[in-house]
Write a protein that holds these residues in place. Structure first.
Motif, PDB file in Angstrom:
ATOM      1  N   ILE A  88       3.223   0.770 -14.577  1.00  0.00           N
ATOM      2  CA  ILE A  88       3.618   1.940 -13.801  1.00  0.00           C
ATOM      3  C   ILE A  88       2.842   1.912 -12.490  1.00  0.00           C
ATOM      4  O   ILE A  88       1.617   1.756 -12.484  1.00  0.00           O
ATOM      5  CB  ILE A  88       3.321   3.246 -14.562  1.00  0.00           C
ATOM      6  CG1 ILE A  88       4.042   3.256 -15.919  1.00  0.00           C
ATOM      7  CG2 ILE A  88       3.743   4.457 -13.732  1.00  0.00           C
ATOM      8  CD1 ILE A  88       3.644   4.431 -16.803  1.00  0.00           C
ATOM      9  N   ASP A  89       3.557   2.079 -11.408  1.00  0.00           N
ATOM     10  CA  ASP A  89       2.964   2.005 -10.072  1.00  0.00           C
ATOM     11  C   ASP A  89       3.083   3.363  -9.388  1.00  0.00           C
ATOM     12  O   ASP A  89       4.115   3.681  -8.794  1.00  0.00           O
ATOM     13  CB  ASP A  89       3.690   0.923  -9.270  1.00  0.00           C
ATOM     14  CG  ASP A  89       3.180   0.805  -7.849  1.00  0.00           C
ATOM     15  OD1 ASP A  89       2.008   1.123  -7.609  1.00  0.00           O
ATOM     16  OD2 ASP A  89       3.970   0.375  -6.973  1.00  0.00           O
ATOM     17  N   PRO A  90       2.042   4.208  -9.457  1.00  0.00           N
ATOM     18  CA  PRO A  90       2.108   5.512  -8.767  1.00  0.00           C
ATOM     19  C   PRO A  90       2.102   5.309  -7.251  1.00  0.00           C
ATOM     20  O   PRO A  90       1.152   4.757  -6.693  1.00  0.00           O
ATOM     21  CB  PRO A  90       0.830   6.235  -9.237  1.00  0.00           C
ATOM     22  CG  PRO A  90       0.334   5.439 -10.419  1.00  0.00           C
ATOM     23  CD  PRO A  90       0.765   4.028 -10.163  1.00  0.00           C
ATOM     24  N   GLY A  91       3.147   5.760  -6.587  1.00  0.00           N
ATOM     25  CA  GLY A  91       3.260   5.526  -5.151  1.00  0.00           C
ATOM     26  C   GLY A  91       2.121   6.154  -4.363  1.00  0.00           C
ATOM     27  O   GLY A  91       1.743   7.295  -4.601  1.00  0.00           O
ATOM     28  N   HIS A  92       1.556   5.363  -3.434  1.00  0.00           N
ATOM     29  CA  HIS A  92       0.533   5.833  -2.498  1.00  0.00           C
ATOM     30  C   HIS A  92      -0.791   6.119  -3.206  1.00  0.00           C
ATOM     31  O   HIS A  92      -0.989   5.763  -4.362  1.00  0.00           O
ATOM     32  CB  HIS A  92       1.038   7.024  -1.701  1.00  0.00           C
ATOM     33  CG  HIS A  92       2.419   6.819  -1.171  1.00  0.00           C
ATOM     34  ND1 HIS A  92       2.712   5.912  -0.168  1.00  0.00           N
ATOM     35  CD2 HIS A  92       3.618   7.354  -1.530  1.00  0.00           C
ATOM     36  CE1 HIS A  92       4.009   5.917   0.072  1.00  0.00           C
ATOM     37  NE2 HIS A  92       4.586   6.780  -0.743  1.00  0.00           N
ATOM     38  N   ASN A  93      -1.688   6.742  -2.499  1.00  0.00           N
ATOM     39  CA  ASN A  93      -3.023   7.067  -2.996  1.00  0.00           C
ATOM     40  C   ASN A  93      -3.419   8.370  -2.311  1.00  0.00           C
ATOM     41  O   ASN A  93      -3.257   8.501  -1.086  1.00  0.00           O
ATOM     42  CB  ASN A  93      -3.993   5.936  -2.629  1.00  0.00           C
ATOM     43  CG  ASN A  93      -5.416   6.180  -3.101  1.00  0.00           C
ATOM     44  OD1 ASN A  93      -5.956   7.267  -2.985  1.00  0.00           O
ATOM     45  ND2 ASN A  93      -6.049   5.135  -3.618  1.00  0.00           N
ATOM     46  N   PRO A  94      -3.915   9.348  -3.068  1.00  0.00           N
ATOM     47  CA  PRO A  94      -4.231  10.643  -2.460  1.00  0.00           C
ATOM     48  C   PRO A  94      -5.198  10.570  -1.288  1.00  0.00           C
ATOM     49  O   PRO A  94      -5.196  11.447  -0.423  1.00  0.00           O
ATOM     50  CB  PRO A  94      -4.843  11.434  -3.626  1.00  0.00           C
ATOM     51  CG  PRO A  94      -4.222  10.827  -4.847  1.00  0.00           C
ATOM     52  CD  PRO A  94      -4.108   9.352  -4.532  1.00  0.00           C
ATOM     53  N   ARG A  95      -6.031   9.531  -1.218  1.00  0.00           N
ATOM     54  CA  ARG A  95      -7.015   9.447  -0.138  1.00  0.00           C
ATOM     55  C   ARG A  95      -6.634   8.450   0.947  1.00  0.00           C
ATOM     56  O   ARG A  95      -7.456   8.135   1.820  1.00  0.00           O
ATOM     57  CB  ARG A  95      -8.384   9.104  -0.729  1.00  0.00           C
ATOM     58  CG  ARG A  95      -9.003  10.276  -1.487  1.00  0.00           C
ATOM     59  CD  ARG A  95     -10.375   9.932  -2.010  1.00  0.00           C
ATOM     60  NE  ARG A  95     -10.317   8.861  -2.990  1.00  0.00           N
ATOM     61  CZ  ARG A  95      -9.965   9.025  -4.263  1.00  0.00           C
ATOM     62  NH1 ARG A  95      -9.639  10.221  -4.707  1.00  0.00           N
ATOM     63  NH2 ARG A  95      -9.934   8.004  -5.091  1.00  0.00           N
ATOM     64  N   ASN A  96      -5.394   7.976   0.929  1.00  0.00           N
ATOM     65  CA  ASN A  96      -4.960   7.075   2.004  1.00  0.00           C
ATOM     66  C   ASN A  96      -5.139   7.705   3.387  1.00  0.00           C
ATOM     67  O   ASN A  96      -5.407   7.012   4.368  1.00  0.00           O
ATOM     68  CB  ASN A  96      -3.490   6.691   1.817  1.00  0.00           C
ATOM     69  CG  ASN A  96      -3.314   5.503   0.893  1.00  0.00           C
ATOM     70  OD1 ASN A  96      -4.278   4.903   0.415  1.00  0.00           O
ATOM     71  ND2 ASN A  96      -2.064   5.154   0.620  1.00  0.00           N
ATOM     72  N   ARG A  97      -4.979   9.034   3.469  1.00  0.00           N
ATOM     73  CA  ARG A  97      -5.085   9.713   4.759  1.00  0.00           C
ATOM     74  C   ARG A  97      -6.474   9.569   5.373  1.00  0.00           C
ATOM     75  O   ARG A  97      -6.648   9.731   6.585  1.00  0.00           O
ATOM     76  CB  ARG A  97      -4.739  11.199   4.599  1.00  0.00           C
ATOM     77  CG  ARG A  97      -3.298  11.441   4.200  1.00  0.00           C
ATOM     78  CD  ARG A  97      -2.982  12.927   4.045  1.00  0.00           C
ATOM     79  NE  ARG A  97      -1.614  13.117   3.569  1.00  0.00           N
ATOM     80  CZ  ARG A  97      -0.539  13.088   4.350  1.00  0.00           C
ATOM     81  NH1 ARG A  97      -0.684  12.889   5.650  1.00  0.00           N
ATOM     82  NH2 ARG A  97       0.666  13.270   3.836  1.00  0.00           N
ATOM     83  N   GLU A  98      -7.465   9.310   4.538  1.00  0.00           N
ATOM     84  CA  GLU A  98      -8.827   9.143   5.030  1.00  0.00           C
ATOM     85  C   GLU A  98      -9.115   7.694   5.421  1.00  0.00           C
ATOM     86  O   GLU A  98     -10.224   7.388   5.886  1.00  0.00           O
ATOM     87  CB  GLU A  98      -9.815   9.591   3.948  1.00  0.00           C
ATOM     88  CG  GLU A  98      -9.627  11.039   3.509  1.00  0.00           C
ATOM     89  CD  GLU A  98     -10.362  11.339   2.203  1.00  0.00           C
ATOM     90  OE1 GLU A  98     -11.212  10.508   1.798  1.00  0.00           O
ATOM     91  OE2 GLU A  98     -10.072  12.378   1.592  1.00  0.00           O
ATOM     92  N   HIS A  99      -8.137   6.822   5.247  1.00  0.00           N
ATOM     93  CA  HIS A  99      -8.351   5.390   5.495  1.00  0.00           C
ATOM     94  C   HIS A  99      -7.158   4.812   6.244  1.00  0.00           C
ATOM     95  O   HIS A  99      -6.591   3.798   5.852  1.00  0.00           O
ATOM     96  CB  HIS A  99      -8.560   4.659   4.171  1.00  0.00           C
ATOM     97  CG  HIS A  99      -9.775   5.112   3.426  1.00  0.00           C
ATOM     98  ND1 HIS A  99     -11.027   4.569   3.646  1.00  0.00           N
ATOM     99  CD2 HIS A  99      -9.933   6.070   2.475  1.00  0.00           C
ATOM    100  CE1 HIS A  99     -11.911   5.178   2.861  1.00  0.00           C
ATOM    101  NE2 HIS A  99     -11.273   6.086   2.142  1.00  0.00           N
ATOM    102  N   THR A 100      -6.804   5.468   7.336  1.00  0.00           N
ATOM    103  CA  THR A 100      -5.607   5.048   8.061  1.00  0.00           C
ATOM    104  C   THR A 100      -5.743   3.650   8.653  1.00  0.00           C
ATOM    105  O   THR A 100      -4.759   2.908   8.731  1.00  0.00           O
ATOM    106  CB  THR A 100      -5.282   6.047   9.177  1.00  0.00           C
ATOM    107  OG1 THR A 100      -6.430   6.214  10.022  1.00  0.00           O
ATOM    108  CG2 THR A 100      -4.900   7.404   8.589  1.00  0.00           C
ATOM    109  N   GLU A 101      -6.939   3.273   9.068  1.00  0.00           N
ATOM    110  CA  GLU A 101      -7.123   1.932   9.633  1.00  0.00           C
ATOM    111  C   GLU A 101      -6.914   0.866   8.562  1.00  0.00           C
ATOM    112  O   GLU A 101      -6.220  -0.135   8.794  1.00  0.00           O
ATOM    113  CB  GLU A 101      -8.518   1.787  10.240  1.00  0.00           C
ATOM    114  CG  GLU A 101      -8.750   0.421  10.876  1.00  0.00           C
ATOM    115  CD  GLU A 101     -10.112   0.308  11.542  1.00  0.00           C
ATOM    116  OE1 GLU A 101     -10.457  -0.802  11.989  1.00  0.00           O
ATOM    117  OE2 GLU A 101     -10.835   1.330  11.606  1.00  0.00           O
ATOM    118  N   GLU A 102      -7.484   1.110   7.396  1.00  0.00           N
ATOM    119  CA  GLU A 102      -7.360   0.119   6.322  1.00  0.00           C
ATOM    120  C   GLU A 102      -5.917  -0.035   5.850  1.00  0.00           C
ATOM    121  O   GLU A 102      -5.439  -1.151   5.652  1.00  0.00           O
ATOM    122  CB  GLU A 102      -8.257   0.498   5.135  1.00  0.00           C
ATOM    123  CG  GLU A 102      -9.740   0.378   5.400  1.00  0.00           C
ATOM    124  CD  GLU A 102     -10.354   1.664   5.947  1.00  0.00           C
ATOM    125  OE1 GLU A 102     -11.583   1.805   5.877  1.00  0.00           O
ATOM    126  OE2 GLU A 102      -9.595   2.529   6.440  1.00  0.00           O
TER     127      GLU A 102
END
Length: 302
Positions: A88-102
């Protein structure tokens, strides 16, 4: 929410047999299956998609964690799915917004390059797609494990960002999964409603070759779509898929790089108030998980 860099992808016609089966389900289970309207799809950068994993620098990237759920803490019950592995692949990551460069780093998807990952969409009230996908993925995991399946999550809110789309695909491949489902919600225009399942197109180029999984993935997707209708009462998308609830795409690295049967499930449109009311309802999310589980089980036992 799968995305296309800024240009809506070309929608391909569904196989007639699958379309007929889904149309029949729609007529018997739900009224109002709509016509396709690709122009209404919001696939721009503001509503990022499912994929990706950049190769971030060692100074910003922790040691790669093991996929979540690879080793269940308790013995699995014996059941109809004993011996089967589902990723199962949960789309995205709740903290992606804090790591926009990565997450903006480019990764190889076989036929080109795309961002490692995106932030995903959200309801107008701020309920994030990444939170939705984790919740539904947990529910889906529990239903499948109760039937004896070994379940692996690509992540479980246990890393600062990602994983990137290539790593997500690699997790399913290395697990030798019998089926992989990537859980998402769309971010389209108000009035665009319903779910759809994204199937891999026939793609060959670079490190991508879906020739061995196109047919099996289409079977998996059609079974999930049919059972999703039954479990949730939701109609197939009225803006993608021509009323079938199925859409084929060749621009998603998570599908292009998969060597095992895999689909994406867009459970509804978070930007439409009526769909958002469903997506934010825990009872409906349980039905969504049950529908996906029933479709996966039907595929694995079929």
């Amino acid at each position: 929410m799968p995305y296309d860099d800024s240009v809506p992808p070309t929608r391909r016609a569904r196989p007639l047999l699958v379309a007929a089966a889904l149309a029949a389900l729609c007529l018997t289970a739900v009224a109002g299956c709509g016509a396709q309207d690709p122009a209404g799809t919001d696939t721009g950068a503001a509503k990022p998609g499912p994929e990706a994993e950049a190769t971030a620098s060692p100074s910003t990237t922790p040691a790669e964690p093991r996929p979540s759920g690879a080793t269940p803490t308790a013995p699995l019950p014996q059941g109809p799915l004993t011996g089967r592995t589902v990723v199962i692949d949960p789309g995205h990551n709740p903290r992606n917004r804090e790591h926009t460069e990565e997450i903006s780093r480019q990764v190889d998807i076989g036929t080109g390059r795309k961002e490692c990952d995106t932030t995903g969409t959200a309801t107008d009230a701020g309920y994030a797609e990444a939170r939705f996908t984790l919740d539904v993925s947990h529910r889906l995991r529990d239903v499948l494990r109760a039937q004896g399946a070994r379940v692996v999550l690509t992540h479980d809110d246990d890393r600062p960002f990602g994983p990137c789309i290539d790593e997500r695909a690699r997790t399913g491949n290395e697990a030798e999964a019998d089926a992989v489902v990537s859980v998402h919600a769309d971010g389209s225009a108000v009035g665009n409603r319903g779910f759809h399942v994204i199937l891999p197109a026939a793609v060959k180029g670079g490190g991508a070759d879906t020739s061995k999984i196109v047919k099996s993935s289409a079977d998996l997707g059609a079974r999930i779509a049919g059972h999703f209708v039954k479990a949730t009462g939701s109609a197939p998308s009225n803006y993608i898929g021509g009323g079938t609830g199925l859409d084929t795409r060749g621009d998603l690295g998570g599908l292009n790089l998969s060597t095992v049967p895999k689909v994406f499930v867009e459970c509804g449109n978070m930007r439409d108030p009526e769909d958002a009311a469903l997506l934010t309802d825990p009872g409906w999310r349980q039905k969504a998980a049950q529908g996906m589980a029933d479709g996966i089980a039907a595929y694995l036992k079929g």
